[in-house]
Motif scaffolding. Structure first.
Motif, short mmCIF file in Angstrom:
data_model
loop_
_atom_site.label_atom_id
_atom_site.label_comp_id
_atom_site.label_asym_id
_atom_site.label_seq_id
_atom_site.Cartn_x
_atom_site.Cartn_y
_atom_site.Cartn_z
N ALA A 1 -12.63 -16.62 44.85
CA ALA A 1 -11.84 -17.26 43.76
C ALA A 1 -10.72 -17.28 44.73
N GLY A 2 -9.52 -17.77 43.64
CA GLY A 2 -8.10 -17.05 44.15
C GLY A 2 -7.01 -16.46 43.58
N GLY A 3 -6.31 -16.13 43.88
CA GLY A 3 -5.35 -15.39 42.76
C GLY A 3 -4.41 -16.19 41.46
N GLY A 4 -4.52 -15.09 40.66
CA GLY A 4 -3.37 -15.79 39.56
C GLY A 4 -4.44 -17.25 38.80
N GLU A 5 -5.69 -17.05 39.11
CA GLU A 5 -6.02 -18.20 37.97
C GLU A 5 -6.39 -17.70 36.64
N PRO A 6 -5.83 -18.99 36.31
CA PRO A 6 -5.94 -19.00 34.22
C PRO A 6 -6.88 -18.25 33.83
N ARG A 7 -6.45 -18.03 32.79
CA ARG A 7 -8.08 -16.33 32.36
C ARG A 7 -7.68 -17.35 31.26
N SER A 8 -7.62 -17.90 30.63
CA SER A 8 -7.74 -18.46 29.34
C SER A 8 -7.09 -20.53 28.60
N LEU A 9 -7.53 -20.76 27.97
CA LEU A 9 -7.16 -21.82 27.22
C LEU A 9 -5.61 -22.07 27.86
N GLU A 10 -5.33 -20.87 27.51
CA GLU A 10 -3.73 -21.13 26.82
C GLU A 10 -2.90 -20.89 28.48
N GLU A 11 -3.40 -20.23 29.27
CA GLU A 11 -3.45 -20.15 30.54
C GLU A 11 -3.44 -21.28 31.39
N LYS A 12 -4.45 -22.04 31.42
CA LYS A 12 -4.68 -22.89 32.02
C LYS A 12 -3.84 -24.20 31.70
N MET A 13 -3.28 -24.61 30.24
CA MET A 13 -2.49 -25.52 29.61
C MET A 13 -1.40 -25.07 30.53
#
Ligand code: RM4
Ligand code: MN
Ligand code: MN
Length: 424
Positions: free
Chosen positions: A63-75
């Motif tokens: 895994a890289g850093g700062g990956e989105p943890r939620s749907l909101e962060e993916k958006m």
């Protein structure tokens, strides 16, 4: 994080002189430059929610850093991409990886990033913890009617989520098939799959499409029940007018002539959607255009030709999506590269002198036909694509600006260095 609205304008200003120098050839010498720029501005490529984290293989995932943890962060990540390139204005959700809890809040968030919801994707290729019956031996093809019903119900549930968000299509990719000769009765598996798909089709809203995605191998290695464009076309034809074939570039056997497949499906009015990626060996899910850019161009050449022959709108008639999930790059940088590669291939295809090409074909002038295609492919259309981005409000060089702004570092600061996105 949101980009500082001035960052793009300031950056573009700093690059403007060099850009205009490169663009002047186009604006002064090429009559079709303006219509191509306008088509590029309209052309949007959806981002799949599962491409925002680092992918992995069955051997491991780094895994890289700062990956989105939620749907909101993916958006938020897709919002960043779209702010930078103004060409990633849609997100494609995978259920159950991205189940929305508050539809209105999610829709509001999408609107704040100017994002639409592309096709929703069902998942019957994994078992979920709370799931009653297993998909180990298939889902829509399963010998047990109860397993099939569970998979049908899941797909209908995905449609309902999509409806609430404003999606207009369901993509079904099945891992169903068999690993060993003798394991499966092909005829029965086809029939059961068709019946199950028929129930899902019956639950589609009036203005929706069903995309039947095929794949030649993996995870089943002897047979895949939707294994090629022929079987997908058969399912789509038998299901009805709302069902279409979806072409994923990585889902073919090596050296398949994908451009010919695309041309025939389009001509039959049965090409519905596209998943872009690139590969050297199989479903490698590499950045679009990273291995075989000429093939990507040839595919776009057929897409443009076939869509024009049927009077289709390039931007809206088909579902355009990236489906890549590589292992070593920053996913956002990778997606910026994929979108750019797709735009370049599209722009080059728009450059092809179709009348001259037809004349060469009619005269059996093989060398000339090849020259015409390669002339377009060897043209540097980067200034056109950059200009389309600039006019739409994006950055002249999205990847360079992404790095200049240290976006990944900021995301790591916000989310942490060890975050893992749901998905593959
Ligand atoms: C599959 C296929 C589907 C995608 C999943 C994650 O190989 O390409 O389109 O939804 O991967
Ligand atoms: Mn796919
Ligand atoms: Mn795939």
């Amino acid at each position: 994080m949101q980009l500082d609205p001035n960052a793009i304008a300031d950056y573009n200003q700093s690059q403007l002189e060099g850009h205009q120098r490169k663009l002047s050839y186009w604006t002064q010498e090429v009559a079709t430059a303006e219509p191509i720029i306008r088509k590029l501005i309209d052309f949007q490529i959806a981002i799949p929610s599962w491409a925002l984290g680092t992918g992995g293989t069955r051997f491991g995932r780094f895994a890289g850093g700062g990956e989105p943890r939620s749907l909101e962060e993916k958006m938020a990540d897709v919002g960043l991409l779209h702010a930078l390139n103004q060409a990633s204005g849609a997100i494609s959700l995978h259920i159950p990886w991205d189940i929305p809890t508050d539809y209105d809040a999610i829709k509001g968030l999408a609107a704040s990033y100017s994002l639409a919801f592309d096709a929703v994707n069902s998942n019957t290729f994994q078992d979920q913890p709370e799931q009653e019956l297993s998909y180990k031996f298939g889902s829509l093809q399963h010998v047990d009617a109860a397993v099939r019903q569970q998979a049908i119900d899941h797909n209908i549930d995905v449609i309902r989520h999509g409806e609430a968000l404003g999606s207009k299509a369901l993509t079904v990719w099945l891992s169903d098939g068999s690993c060993f000769p003798g394991q499966l009765n092909f005829r029965k598996a086809f029939g059961r799959t068709l019946d199950s798909l028929g129930e899902i089709y019956a639950a589609l809203p009036e203005d929706w499409k069903l995309f039947v995605e095929y794949k030649a191998f993996e995870p089943n290695f002897y047979s895949m029940t939707v294994g090629d464009w022929g079987s997908s076309f058969l399912y789509a034809s038998k299901l009805g007018p709302k069902a279409y074939t979806l072409v994923d570039l990585g889902h073919h056997l090596p050296n398949a002539n994908i451009e010919q497949i695309v041309s025939i499906l389009l001509n039959e009015g049965k090409l519905g959607g596209f998943h872009f990626n690139d590969s050297k060996y199989g479903d490698d899910d590499l950045t679009a255009g990273s291995i075989k850019p000429y093939q990507l161009f040839l595919i776009f050449n057929e897409l443009v030709d076939g869509m024009d022959a049927r009077g289709m709108n390039h931007a809206t008639s088909l579902g355009w999506m990236i489906d890549a999930s590589h292992n070593v790059k920053d996913p956002l940088e990778d997606l910026l590269q994929s979108v750019e590669a797709i735009q370049l291939a599209y722009a080059q295809a728009l450059l092809v002198d179709r009348q001259a090409l037809e004349e060469a074909r009619e005269a059996n002038d093989v060398a000339q036909a090849q020259e015409i295609l390669q002339d377009a492919f060897r043209t540097d259309v980067r200034p056109l694509v950059a200009e389309a981005r600039r006019r739409a409000g994006g950055a002249l060089q999205p990847l360079a600006l992404y790095r200049q702004l240290n976006v990944r570092q900021q995301l790591i600061g916000e989310r942490g260095a060890k975050t893992i996105a749901t998905g593959l």
